[in-house]
Write an enzyme that holds these catalytic residues in place. Structure first.
Site, mmCIF file in Angstrom:
data_model
loop_
_atom_site.group_PDB
_atom_site.id
_atom_site.type_symbol
_atom_site.label_atom_id
_atom_site.label_comp_id
_atom_site.label_asym_id
_atom_site.label_seq_id
_atom_site.Cartn_x
_atom_site.Cartn_y
_atom_site.Cartn_z
ATOM 1 N N GLU A 1 85.918 -5.279 20.621
ATOM 2 C CA GLU A 1 86.188 -4.942 19.011
ATOM 3 C C GLU A 1 86.710 -6.242 18.013
ATOM 4 O O GLU A 1 86.856 -7.618 18.489
ATOM 5 C CB GLU A 1 87.555 -3.966 19.274
ATOM 6 C CG GLU A 1 86.500 -2.750 19.881
ATOM 7 C CD GLU A 1 86.982 -1.515 19.396
ATOM 8 O OE1 GLU A 1 88.066 -2.006 19.295
ATOM 9 O OE2 GLU A 1 87.104 -0.387 20.558
ATOM 10 N N HIS B 1 94.690 4.235 7.900
ATOM 11 C CA HIS B 1 94.292 4.957 10.170
ATOM 12 C C HIS B 1 95.443 4.705 10.578
ATOM 13 O O HIS B 1 95.707 5.326 11.309
ATOM 14 C CB HIS B 1 93.546 3.156 10.079
ATOM 15 C CG HIS B 1 93.370 4.060 11.550
ATOM 16 N ND1 HIS B 1 92.486 4.831 11.685
ATOM 17 C CD2 HIS B 1 92.982 3.017 12.716
ATOM 18 C CE1 HIS B 1 92.368 4.975 13.173
ATOM 19 N NE2 HIS B 1 92.112 3.246 13.548
ATOM 20 N N ARG C 1 90.335 -6.186 10.579
ATOM 21 C CA ARG C 1 89.707 -5.001 9.713
ATOM 22 C C ARG C 1 90.418 -5.161 8.452
ATOM 23 O O ARG C 1 89.735 -4.363 7.469
ATOM 24 C CB ARG C 1 90.904 -3.601 10.450
ATOM 25 C CG ARG C 1 90.462 -3.186 12.056
ATOM 26 C CD ARG C 1 90.860 -2.076 12.652
ATOM 27 N NE ARG C 1 90.488 -1.766 13.882
ATOM 28 C CZ ARG C 1 90.444 -0.663 14.275
ATOM 29 N NH1 ARG C 1 92.068 -0.382 14.191
ATOM 30 N NH2 ARG C 1 90.057 0.081 14.882
ATOM 31 N N ARG D 1 97.031 -5.073 12.559
ATOM 32 C CA ARG D 1 97.078 -4.224 14.074
ATOM 33 C C ARG D 1 95.651 -4.934 14.477
ATOM 34 O O ARG D 1 94.602 -5.225 14.211
ATOM 35 C CB ARG D 1 97.082 -2.956 14.520
ATOM 36 C CG ARG D 1 96.873 -2.594 15.594
ATOM 37 C CD ARG D 1 97.261 -0.934 15.819
ATOM 38 N NE ARG D 1 96.250 -0.086 14.940
ATOM 39 C CZ ARG D 1 95.270 0.507 15.289
ATOM 40 N NH1 ARG D 1 94.881 0.223 16.582
ATOM 41 N NH2 ARG D 1 94.166 0.388 14.794
ATOM 42 N N HIS E 1 91.325 1.887 8.248
ATOM 43 C CA HIS E 1 90.117 1.422 9.480
ATOM 44 C C HIS E 1 88.364 1.272 8.257
ATOM 45 O O HIS E 1 88.679 2.347 7.215
ATOM 46 C CB HIS E 1 89.849 2.917 9.999
ATOM 47 C CG HIS E 1 89.099 2.628 11.117
ATOM 48 N ND1 HIS E 1 87.877 2.238 11.272
ATOM 49 C CD2 HIS E 1 89.172 2.096 12.072
ATOM 50 C CE1 HIS E 1 87.109 1.770 12.774
ATOM 51 N NE2 HIS E 1 88.453 1.743 13.056
#
Length: 520
Positions: A114, A339, A276, A374, A230
């Site tokens: 990811e 998120h 992100r 994160r 997100h």
């Protein structure tokens, strides 16, 4: 007095951090796990993307550490991150021993990649239902331990605190009456606060209760300005912001604008696998029309070969099918949604907080392991690792008396409807303290939150309690966002668009009555 109970340890929350801690604590005494809804209703249960873990030896561990540091934009606590990646493999091995069914290929654990990961290290279960599988595995294990009591549909009202320590909790019965439970130590594992925003991937239970309770009790709260949005939640009118996992981009899906153009090359060299915060802001900007109108942005997987999207992402595919969409055939409209909260109750490597006998683990906690942003799929691992470490530390409290009886007032359950006030709060936070921020908007948000605090009912029912907690969390986010006059990670200020390491390469810390400051 509405009643007093006594146990050895209390765990507030039944997600991955809470259940893993309860399993560890059961070796040392009686454990009461309380959750305000069903045992499987938590952010853990909804986690699609997977769990990041370096199972490939020392080199893999070192790379996982560096990926975590890089994603956190200069604010990761390196010691916390080192603990996370080094202890992660052992904790995942425990899950395997307890029957967790991670996906495999030819008998070997299947690993995917990811955003911002340098190699394939993400484990999945049932394609896109990793959190649910882990949660069920931990719940089976917890139910097998005689000294663990699991209590559903039991909201926690507040911590029993005084003289710098916590001795238990106040709980709410269905009829609105309250009762106390005293213990040697309390662990907050109550999850995040996504419901503070109008657009969120979090379930309705994510109302920041643990953070608000800890703040009221006098605990230090840290890094609340860092809320991760997100990038890809389903964007359909009248449909909840359903998460479209980052794993789709890991398999090669593109992001395209309303003109059919890929656009991530204009924002980051890692394209769709950029961190992100970068991807979320890029989607937001591509979706802004010249007159302020919202234009669609799409996730496009139609070109991807070599996998069957329905088998690889069964839960996502089922949800999309309910709305006439198919990954192999359609462009999927997406937009960012709140998120994950990187901030929370300031805690050390063992879950210890600034209050004696109070611990925190998982999303409610802030060890600094995520820094300002994160790394994808580190959150489930965080819950496992720091839930286990908190349990080990809490066992040292076994010699402490469980506490003394306290007077708790009786209340009857009112029928206050706070829906309109809650929606007003959520809109304010989304518009003034969301993905793109600036000083004037943040100050407007603070004024609105203060007004809302006066308008909110003061009764003891769960809706009013959750509203008060959300209002407090909103204030903490806005206060910290105002104090950080720079842009870093998930916190972006239009009026301070650059990172300022000289002034702000530190963590924000807020405590009741003391305002917000910064510490290393």
């Amino acid at each position: 007095m509405a009643g007093v109970e006594e146990t050895d340890f209390i765990v507030v929350g039944a997600g991955i951090a809470g259940l893993r801690a309860a399993i560890g604590l059961s070796a040392a005494g009686r454990v009461l796990v309380v959750t305000k809804e069903a045992l499987d209703e938590s952010n853990t249960h909804y986690a699609q993307g997977g769990i990041a873990v370096a199972m490939g030896g020392d080199e893999d561990v070192a790379l996982h550490l560096e990926d975590t540091m890089n994603a956190g934009d200069g604010l990761v606590n390196r010691e916390a991150a080192r603990v996370l990646v080094e202890e992660g493999p052992r904790r995942v091995d425990e899950l395997l021993a307890w029957g967790t069914g991670f996906d495999r290929e030819a008998g070997e654990l299947m690993r995917t990649r990811e955003g911002a990961h340098s190699r394939n290290r993400i484990l999945h279960a049932n394609g896109d239902a990793t959190g649910a599988e882990i949660g069920h595995s931990l719940l089976r294990r917890a139910r097998s331990e005689e000294r663990i009591t699991l209590r559903e549909w039991t909201p926690t009202v507040d911590l029993l605190a005084g003289d710098g320590e916590v001795s238990g909790v106040t709980l709410l019965r269905p009829d609105g009456s309250q009762y106390a439970v005293c213990a040697r130590a309390v662990l907050l594992a109550s999850g995040g606060a996504g419901q503070v925003y109008s657009d969120t991937t979090n379930p309705a239970v994510a109302t920041g209760d643990g953070i608000a309770m800890a703040y009221r009790a006098g605990a230090e709260i840290s890094d609340m300005e860092f809320y991760q949005f997100h990038p890809t939640a389903l964007s359909l009118p009248g449909v909840a912001r359903f998460l479209i996992s980052e794993a789709l981009r890991g398999e090669g899906a593109y992001l395209i604008n309303d003109r059919g153009e890929r656009f991530m090359e204009r924002y980051h060299p890692l394209l769709e696998l950029a961190p992100r915060d970068v991807v979320a802001r890029a989607i937001t900007r591509e979706g802004m029309g010249p007159d302020g109108e919202q234009r669609p942005v799409y996730l496009d997987m139609r070109h991807v070969t070599g996998i069957d999207p329905v088998k690889r992402f069964p839960g996502i595919s089922r949800f999309l099918a309910q709305h006439g969409l198919e990954l192999r055939r359609d462009r999927i409209p997406v937009r960012p949604a709140a998120h994950y909260l990187m901030g929370g109750v300031r805690s050390d490597m063992n879950g210890g907080t600034s209050l004696r006998r109070l611990y925190a683990a998982g999303e409610v906690a802030c060890t600094g392991v995520h820094g300002a942003n994160r790394l994808a799929s580190n959150s489930l691992l965080e819950g496992l690792v720091f839930g286990a470490r908190a349990a080990e530390a809490m066992q040292a409290e076994a010699a402490i008396a469980a506490g003394v009886a306290v007077e708790i007032r009786e209340d009857t359950l009112p029928k206050t409807d706070v829906t309109a006030l809650r929606q007003r709060l959520q809109r304010t936070m989304w518009e003034k303290a969301g993905l793109l921020r600036e000083g004037d908007g943040l100050r407007e948000a603070m004024r609105e939150l203060e007004t809302l605090s006066g308008d909110a009912p003061k009764d003891a029912g769960r809706p009013a309690l959750e509203l008060r907690n959300l209002q407090r969390v909103g204030e903490l986010i806005v206060r910290s966002a105002l104090a950080r006059e720079e842009s870093r990670g998930a916190h972006y200020r239009n009026d301070f668009p650059k990172r300022d390491d000289l002034r702000f390469a530190r963590h924000s810390v807020t405590k009741a009555g003391q305002g917000t400051g910064f510490r290393a």
